[in-house]
Each structure stands twice: as structure tokens, then as C-alpha cells.
Design an enzyme around this catalytic site. Structure first.
Site, PDB file in Angstrom:
ATOM      1  N   HIS A  78      -5.661   3.412   0.886  1.00 25.63           N
ATOM      2  CA  HIS A  78      -5.301   3.605   1.332  1.00 25.63           C
ATOM      3  C   HIS A  78      -5.594   4.939   2.341  1.00 25.63           C
ATOM      4  O   HIS A  78      -5.041   4.886   4.127  1.00 25.63           O
ATOM      5  CB  HIS A  78      -4.711   4.728   0.364  1.00 25.63           C
ATOM      6  CG  HIS A  78      -3.922   4.314  -0.794  1.00 25.63           C
ATOM      7  ND1 HIS A  78      -3.278   3.168  -1.111  1.00 25.63           N
ATOM      8  CD2 HIS A  78      -3.877   4.721  -2.031  1.00 25.63           C
ATOM      9  CE1 HIS A  78      -2.723   3.327  -2.429  1.00 25.63           C
ATOM     10  NE2 HIS A  78      -3.275   4.146  -2.902  1.00 25.63           N
ATOM     11  N   ASP A 128       0.874  -1.138  -0.099  1.00 26.70           N
ATOM     12  CA  ASP A 128       0.184  -0.121  -0.282  1.00 26.70           C
ATOM     13  C   ASP A 128       1.216   1.229   0.209  1.00 26.70           C
ATOM     14  O   ASP A 128       1.361   1.281   0.962  1.00 26.70           O
ATOM     15  CB  ASP A 128      -1.153  -0.295   1.122  1.00 26.70           C
ATOM     16  CG  ASP A 128      -1.700   1.331   1.437  1.00 26.70           C
ATOM     17  OD1 ASP A 128      -1.463   2.141   0.986  1.00 26.70           O
ATOM     18  OD2 ASP A 128      -3.261   0.813   1.409  1.00 26.70           O
ATOM     19  N   HIS A 129       0.849   1.415  -1.124  1.00 25.08           N
ATOM     20  CA  HIS A 129       2.114   2.721  -1.362  1.00 25.08           C
ATOM     21  C   HIS A 129       1.908   3.945   0.015  1.00 25.08           C
ATOM     22  O   HIS A 129       2.679   4.559   0.035  1.00 25.08           O
ATOM     23  CB  HIS A 129       2.309   3.056  -2.719  1.00 25.08           C
ATOM     24  CG  HIS A 129       1.636   4.171  -3.164  1.00 25.08           C
ATOM     25  ND1 HIS A 129       0.150   3.935  -3.816  1.00 25.08           N
ATOM     26  CD2 HIS A 129       1.598   5.821  -3.122  1.00 25.08           C
ATOM     27  CE1 HIS A 129       0.084   4.689  -3.925  1.00 25.08           C
ATOM     28  NE2 HIS A 129      -0.044   5.879  -3.647  1.00 25.08           N
TER      29      HIS A 129
HETATM   30  C1  BG6 Z   1      -3.243   4.787  -6.791  1.00 23.84           C
HETATM   31  C2  BG6 Z   1      -4.565   4.980  -7.129  1.00 23.84           C
HETATM   32  O1  BG6 Z   1      -3.073   3.546  -5.751  1.00 23.84           O
HETATM   33  O2  BG6 Z   1      -2.709   5.939  -6.080  1.00 23.84           O
HETATM   34  C3  BG6 Z   1      -4.801   6.054  -8.040  1.00 23.84           C
HETATM   35  O3  BG6 Z   1      -4.806   3.718  -7.968  1.00 23.84           O
HETATM   36  C4  BG6 Z   1      -4.647   7.217  -7.236  1.00 23.84           C
HETATM   37  O4  BG6 Z   1      -6.128   6.190  -8.627  1.00 23.84           O
HETATM   38  C5  BG6 Z   1      -2.834   7.464  -6.505  1.00 23.84           C
HETATM   39  O5  BG6 Z   1      -4.255   8.703  -8.241  1.00 23.84           O
HETATM   40  C6  BG6 Z   1      -2.447   8.352  -5.458  1.00 23.84           C
HETATM   41  O6  BG6 Z   1      -1.277   8.263  -4.976  1.00 23.84           O
HETATM   42  P1  BG6 Z   1      -0.945   9.889  -4.901  1.00 23.84           P
HETATM   43  O7  BG6 Z   1       0.651   9.379  -3.641  1.00 23.84           O
HETATM   44  O8  BG6 Z   1      -0.236  10.270  -5.567  1.00 23.84           O
HETATM   45  O9  BG6 Z   1      -1.880  10.031  -3.154  1.00 23.84           O
END
Ligand code: BG6
Length: 504
Positions: A243, A180-181
């Protein structure tokens, strides 16, 4: 000393993520000497490429998306990259894939440690691990084997349970690294440090002093080229299930007994287990869904979601989601949590806002907008940092109060580079540290919590509000917060003169 040499295998290597995020993150680790000396990457996809073609593509990826200010070692790095194609459903091709792995290993003197990164369509998350097990590539007996899986982990509760069973049939929980980045973001981890390394916050961090908690994750971009994927996902699955609920968990969890993976993930799990389910008949009053419609922004015509490529002209997929819910435990009893996310909002910002309760008796006039409340804003991105809003006397006669800021920006820490989320998480997976990865039970609990909402939304039992691109989403979301003294930090109605942009 343990031998940490390994091969990093990416399934779905011809896809965008590999070129944009994974390979640049690995290059960055390489430049910082954080990869083992003996390291190789094997890209795997259906597309046919030679090693050289693959290397060229990845080199372009590093050139374009590199996050570290050093291009001097690209040639040396791409030498370590290899490629093979595969038919994902044909077990025979996994035998040749295994041979290729063994050849690279013996040529480079690499141990049989392997990371398999699944960056494929989610429909393959069950199949590939099964096929790997059939050719005995899941076994730790002669070297560790780890599986990194991108989200989404399932489409709903039922499919998540199926995926769980299928994975745990052949793999052990401690071999699974569900990415989960958001957990790889420095500022998300900083939630733990802010809370548990400062004596001043923790005593206030509960229902006695906190009125409500807000998590906002706004994006100014639309669905870009991912209309096809997004149609089957929507904001709730794409951002909330993973997230945002992880951010809520780190904001709400109890102090862990130590910083190891088991202690931290146990506390995260307890938060998920304490989420009060939103019953089907409460969905209408506790959730808001929206979809962006076209708008003119700065002389540019922004297309409606329904006009995006890959999107059905009568799509009911939400590009905006807002929820009100409770965490039923001693710390949070009665404190509402409000979370919202959306595409095509006025700006890109992700933040946690702790809205503190009013003073018991407010003595001063609040003409300058202060009503005796404080806010702690944890800015996750961009402009990472922490902001405390509090009241100060307006100079001059009387006792008028105005709100002022105590504001810390990460960028003030000179010479401190913030590693990308992928860089941090890939490094942790290589180290065998699963603290920042989602455990099976967390994922299942998150689906359990959202399932009634998903079902009610699917049945179209609640309205789907259109909101013009470039605004803060449906105004109905303001009504989720019932108390008139409190609102989202950027309320939907707080539009500037041209009716589009909010004053940030
Ligand atoms: C991803 C989603 O997991 O996270 C995208 O699939 C989203 O739709 C992105 O744009 C958002 O990540 P960050 O790091 O730019 O907030």
C-alpha cells in the site's frame, strides 16, 4: 457488441473478506446496474455449504456491511449466488468444479468468461492457479479468464520470485490482477488528478522546492482477530511493501503519456526501480520498528500486542514501521521520503504530506508557529480531501505571520458517493482494465528494496521499541527527520496533557 456475461468465482468464499467486502461490493455494482445482466457468482471453499446456506450467509454480510443505501434488491441478487466445496490440492475435485461451472453457464446462458478471485491463505496462491491450468481453466480460447489475487504476493524476495515463476508458467501477465486495495481508493487515484490536472503544482513538484515527502498511515485498531496472520507478516509486509510504496509511486511518478494501464504502470515501475536500496549497514539509522505495549486509554485497558490472541508472548513482530529513503532520479535527487505506519496509534489517518522548503530569506517573526514553509496535505482517509497550509499576516501591528488552511473536503461535493476500493477494483477487473492493479515487476522491485530491511530486522540487529497503545509510536522515529525545523505532521512527542492523545 462483446459479450461481458461471466461467472465470478471466489476461492476462500467462507472467509471474512468475502462476506465483509467482496459480496457487498458486487451487490453495490449490481444495484447500480454495473454488472452484466447475465452474471453468476460461485463461492468455493473447503467448508461444505449448500447454495441456500451460502446465500443466507452472504445476505447477512450485505445487511451488515452494505455500502450502498438500497437494500431492495438483495433477494434478486442472492439468487445469482452458488456454492461448491473443493479440496484445493486434489485435482480431481477441480474436474467436478469445472462441471459445476459449465452447468451454471448453460442454465443461465452465460459465456465462458470467468474471473477467479483468490481470497485464500497466501500459501494457496501458487497451487490453485496451477490446478486451474491442469483442467484447462486458464485458457482464453472460448472466453476470457482472469485471476485476481489478494496480497501478500510472496513473503520476501525469494518467495515472490517463486510465485511469479509459478504463475507465469500457466497464465499470461495480462490475465493477472493483483489487488492492492489502496489503489482502489478514490483519494489515492486523486493524487494523479491533483498533480497532472493543475498547472500550479507540477512546477513545484521536485527537489528544487520540496524539502521532504511524508506518508503516514496510522490505524487506531490493533490486530483484532488476525493475530495469527499478523505474526508472520508485521507492518513492513502488511502495509509498506504494497500500500504505502504504491502511494509513494503515485506521488513521485513522472506524468504518464496517457491514462492507459501500460503508460501508468510503466511510470509506477520506474519509481520502484529508482528506489535507493537501504544497505544492511544503513538499516539502523534509516528505519525504526516498534511494537505496542499495553496502556490505559479512557479507562480501558488496551492489551499489549504480545497478549493478543494468536501472538507469541515473546514476539518480535513489528506493529509499527518507519523508513527514510531516497528516490534516485532527476526529479527527486536528495529529497528524503519518510513513511510510517502502525497499529494502535492515536487515530486512523492516511495522508501524504508534501513539506515545501523554507523561503530563501524569512522576513517575519514566526511567533505563531510559521517559519516560512508550506505543507500540502493530501488526506487519503478519513475525511478525504486536500489541505494547503500557508502563512498569513496576523491582524494588528507588526508583521507577525500565522499559518492558515485552504481546505477541501470531498464530503463538500454533495450527492457524490465515494465507491469502496473493492467496488472500484472489481468493476475494473470485470472491464479488463488493469491500470489500478500491481504488475509483476512492481511487486518484485518492492521486495528487492525491502529485503535488506527485512533481513536486518529478522536478525534482530536493530532495537524493537515498545510504544504505549494510543501514542504516535516510538519517539526514535522523530529522529529520522534530522532537520529541527521540520517534523512529521504528528510528531511522537507532541502529546496532550494526559500524555496519550495528540492534538490533531
Ligand atoms: C490491509 C492490512 O491490507 O490493510 C490490514 O492487511 C490493514 O492490516 C488494512 O488494517 C488497512 O486498510 P485501510 O483501507 O483500512 O487503510
Amino acid at each position: 457488441m462483446t459479450d461481458d456475461s461471466h461467472i465470478f468465482v471466489i476461492f476462500g468464499a467462507s472467509g471474512d473478506l468475502t462476506k465483509r467486502k467482496l459480496v457487498p461490493a458486487l451487490y453495490s455494482l449490481f444495484v447500480q446496474n454495473l454488472l452484466p445482466e447475465k452474471f453468476a457468482l460461485l463461492g468455493v471453499s473447503r467448508t461444505k455449504y449448500s447454495d441456500d446456506e451460502f446465500r443466507k450467509l452472504m445476505q447477512q454480510g450485505i445487511d451488515e456491511f452494505n455500502e450502498i443505501d438500497d437494500n431492495s434488491r438483495i433477494d434478486e441478487f442472492v439468487e445469482k449466488l452458488h456454492y461448491t466445496n473443493i479440496q484445493f490440492d486434489d485435482v480431481e475435485t477441480y474436474h467436478s468444479f469445472k462441471k459445476r461451472l459449465e452447468n451454471i453457464r448453460s442454465e443461465k446462458g452465460i459465456a465462458s468468461n470467468t474471473i477467479f478471485y483468490l481470497s485464500t491463505p497466501p500459501s494457496l496462491y501458487g497451487l490453485i492457479p496451477q490446478q486451474l491450468a491442469k483442467v484447462d481453466l486458464n485458457s482464453n480460447k472460448d472466453g476470457w479468464k482472469r485471476l485476481i489475487i489478494e496480497k501478500p504476493f510472496g513473503y520476501d524476495l525469494e518467495s515472490a520470485l517463486k510465485l511469479k515463476d509459478s504463475l507465469l508458467n500457466d497464465w499470461k501477465e495480462d490475465q493477472l490482477y493483483r489487488i492492492d486495495h489502496y489503489l482502489g481508493k478514490e483519494t489515492v487515484q486523486n493524487l494523479l488528478v491533483t498533480r497532472f490536472s493543475n498547472g500550479i503544482f507540477e512546477p513545484l513538484w521536485n527537489r528544487n522546492y520540496i524539502h521532504h515527502v511524508e506518508v503516514t498511515s496510522a490505524e487506531s485498531i490493533g490486530v483484532e482477530k488476525r493475530g495469527g496472520y499478523y505474526e508472520s507478516s508485521g507492518a513492513l509486509r502488511d502495509m509498506v511493501q504494497n500500500h504505502l510504496l504504491q502511494v509513494v509511486a503515485l506521488t513521485a511518478m513522472e506524468p504518464p503519456t496517457s491514462l492507459d494501464a501500460i503508460s501508468i504502470r510503466n511510470e509506477i515501475l520506474k519509481v520502484f526501480q529508482s528506489l535507493r536500496p537501504i544497505k544492511k549497514n544503513e538499516v539502523k539509522s534509516n528505519t525504526v520498528r516498534g511494537q505496542y505495549v499495553s496502556a490505559h486509554i479512557k479507562n480501558e485497558e488496551i492489551p499489549a500486542y504480545r497478549d493478543e490472541k494468536g501472538v507469541s508472548p515473546d514476539s518480535t513482530t513489528e506493529t509499527y514501521a518507519a523508513l527514510k529513503f531516497y528516490i534516485d532520479n532527476w526529479r527527486w535527487g536528495g529529497v528524503p521520503f519518510y513513511i510510517r505506519t502502525g497499529k494502535r496509534l492515536p487515530t486512523r489517518v492516511t495522508e501524504v504530506v508534501i513539506h515545501f522548503k523554507e523561503t530563501p530569506h524569512f522576513l517575519f517573526s514566526g511567533e505563531h508557529g510559521n517559519n516560512g514553509t508550506n505543507k500540502l496535505v493530501i488526506r487519503i482517509q478519513p475525511d478525504e480531501g486536500i489541505l494547503l497550509k500557508f502563512g498569513m499576516k496576523t491582524p494588528g501591528a507588526g508583521f507577525d505571520v500565522q499559518t492558515v488552511n485552504m481546505d477541501f473536503h470531498y464530503s463538500d461535493l454533495s450527492n457524490q458517493r465515494i465507491p469502496s476500493a473493492y467496488e472500484r477494483l472489481i468493476y475494473d477487473a470485470i472491464q479488463g482494465d488493469s491500470t489500478l492493479f500491481a504488475r509483476t515487476e512492481e511487486v518484485i522491485e518492492a521486495w528487492k528494496f525491502l529485503n535488506p530491511v527485512l533481513e536486518a530486522w529478522k536478525e534482530n540487529k536493530i532495537p524493537l521499541h515498545g510504544y504505549p497503545a494510543g501514542t504516535w509510536g516510538p519517539e526514535t522515529a522523530d529522529k529520522l527527520i534530522e532537520c529541527k525545523e521540520f517534523a512529521w505532521r504528528y510528531p511522537c512527542k507532541n502529546l496532550s496533557d494526559d500524555g496519550i492523545y495528540c492534538e490533531l
